[in-house]
Design a protein around this motif. Sequence first.
Motif, PDB file in Angstrom:
ATOM      1  N   LEU A 177     -33.531  -6.219  -3.361  1.00  0.00           N
ATOM      2  CA  LEU A 177     -33.923  -4.860  -3.753  1.00  0.00           C
ATOM      3  C   LEU A 177     -33.184  -3.810  -2.947  1.00  0.00           C
ATOM      4  N   ARG A 178     -33.105  -4.073  -1.606  1.00  0.00           N
ATOM      5  CA  ARG A 178     -32.432  -3.097  -0.736  1.00  0.00           C
ATOM      6  C   ARG A 178     -30.943  -3.006  -1.043  1.00  0.00           C
ATOM      7  N   ASP A 179     -30.318  -4.156  -1.329  1.00  0.00           N
ATOM      8  CA  ASP A 179     -28.893  -4.164  -1.702  1.00  0.00           C
ATOM      9  C   ASP A 179     -28.677  -3.233  -2.893  1.00  0.00           C
ATOM     10  N   GLU A 180     -29.531  -3.452  -3.896  1.00  0.00           N
ATOM     11  CA  GLU A 180     -29.423  -2.705  -5.144  1.00  0.00           C
ATOM     12  C   GLU A 180     -29.576  -1.206  -4.860  1.00  0.00           C
ATOM     13  N   ASN A 181     -30.600  -0.881  -4.090  1.00  0.00           N
ATOM     14  CA  ASN A 181     -30.878   0.513  -3.765  1.00  0.00           C
ATOM     15  C   ASN A 181     -29.780   1.109  -2.874  1.00  0.00           C
ATOM     16  N   ASP A 182     -29.349   0.333  -1.873  1.00  0.00           N
ATOM     17  CA  ASP A 182     -28.340   0.833  -0.923  1.00  0.00           C
ATOM     18  C   ASP A 182     -26.992   1.085  -1.607  1.00  0.00           C
ATOM     19  N   MET A 183     -26.764   0.368  -2.728  1.00  0.00           N
ATOM     20  CA  MET A 183     -25.474   0.536  -3.406  1.00  0.00           C
ATOM     21  C   MET A 183     -25.470   1.694  -4.391  1.00  0.00           C
ATOM     22  N   HIS A 184     -26.650   2.273  -4.619  1.00  0.00           N
ATOM     23  CA  HIS A 184     -26.714   3.338  -5.630  1.00  0.00           C
ATOM     24  C   HIS A 184     -27.338   4.604  -5.069  1.00  0.00           C
ATOM     25  N   LYS A 185     -26.813   5.084  -3.968  1.00  0.00           N
ATOM     26  CA  LYS A 185     -27.342   6.329  -3.391  1.00  0.00           C
ATOM     27  C   LYS A 185     -26.455   7.495  -3.796  1.00  0.00           C
ATOM     28  N   GLU A 186     -27.093   8.676  -3.805  1.00  0.00           N
ATOM     29  CA  GLU A 186     -26.343   9.881  -4.182  1.00  0.00           C
ATOM     30  C   GLU A 186     -25.213  10.124  -3.180  1.00  0.00           C
ATOM     31  N   ILE A 187     -25.554   9.988  -1.901  1.00  0.00           N
ATOM     32  CA  ILE A 187     -24.499  10.044  -0.881  1.00  0.00           C
ATOM     33  C   ILE A 187     -24.709   8.884   0.089  1.00  0.00           C
ATOM     34  N   GLY A 188     -23.622   8.418   0.669  1.00  0.00           N
ATOM     35  CA  GLY A 188     -23.718   7.371   1.687  1.00  0.00           C
ATOM     36  C   GLY A 188     -24.097   6.012   1.146  1.00  0.00           C
ATOM     37  N   SER A 189     -23.662   5.708  -0.063  1.00  0.00           N
ATOM     38  CA  SER A 189     -23.935   4.379  -0.634  1.00  0.00           C
ATOM     39  C   SER A 189     -23.217   3.302   0.157  1.00  0.00           C
ATOM     40  N   LEU A 190     -23.744   2.086   0.048  1.00  0.00           N
ATOM     41  CA  LEU A 190     -23.067   0.943   0.665  1.00  0.00           C
ATOM     42  C   LEU A 190     -21.802   0.648  -0.141  1.00  0.00           C
ATOM     43  N   GLU A 191     -20.670   0.941   0.477  1.00  0.00           N
ATOM     44  CA  GLU A 191     -19.377   0.743  -0.198  1.00  0.00           C
ATOM     45  C   GLU A 191     -18.368   0.281   0.823  1.00  0.00           C
ATOM     46  N   ILE A 192     -17.318  -0.380   0.347  1.00  0.00           N
ATOM     47  CA  ILE A 192     -16.252  -0.792   1.261  1.00  0.00           C
ATOM     48  C   ILE A 192     -15.230   0.334   1.317  1.00  0.00           C
ATOM     49  N   ALA A 193     -14.985   0.856   2.515  1.00  0.00           N
ATOM     50  CA  ALA A 193     -13.960   1.904   2.643  1.00  0.00           C
ATOM     51  C   ALA A 193     -12.608   1.281   2.310  1.00  0.00           C
TER      52      ALA A 193
END
Length: 224
Positions: A177-193
């Motif tokens: 659930l957290r993965d899903e939520n962390d990857m879809h934030k308005e700002i600061g999503s979990l992403e690979i730079a």
Amino acid sequence: MSFIIGIDGPAGSGKGTMTKILAKKFNLIHIDTGITYRAVAKAVLDNNIKLNEKEKIIEVAKNIDIQIKNEENVDKVFLNGKDITKDIRSKEVTAIVSQVSSIKEVRLIMVDLQRKLAEGKNVIMEGRDICTYVFPNADIKIYLKASLEERARRRYEENCQKGINMSYQEVLENIKLRDENDMHKEIGSLEIAEDSIVVDTTGFEIEQSVEKLTKIIQEKMKNM
Ligand code: DC
């Protein structure tokens, strides 16, 4: 001037363990940015605020006093003067922290605090958006990943050691659930730079991950 190593990755990818070991090894200050969001989540629970009461959550974040003190290699966390080190890892906090951290205004306040914590210091900072948002110009950028099952197993074992009562299945569902939520934030999503070095720690013992990351850091430092 600060020297910054940013380590991003999902829950259970090994960020916490690695950053603590590497901080010692390279004489850096370790900053776990997840603590700041967990402290807000704890304050939200303490004040009986519901997740849909966004304005109240923002108010909590605006007025919060979070102190992080490293004592004997443990990050002690204080919320308005009270020691909440253990409470921020509770099942209840873990269940809501990702949603709390999705609120844009909360993020802006916490990112500001995280940047202040690093001011003028040499740090290794762990989170989800360190290399993309908090410090996009970090000196060294690393993204840690591991399979969902392995991350759940690690977190489950960690919880058992800390006396946190969650079954493996509960941990797995929470991480999903957290993965899903962390990857879809308005700002600061979990992403690979774009310029992060990706390290997959699936199947690695702690020592193997440390060795791999140490080599990456030493190599990068040589070329600075
Ligand atoms: O790393 P952790 O599990 O303690 O983080 C708790 C939550 O905080 C996580 O689900 C997402 C959020 N978080 C974030 O959004 N950005 C960060 N830099 C660190 C954590």
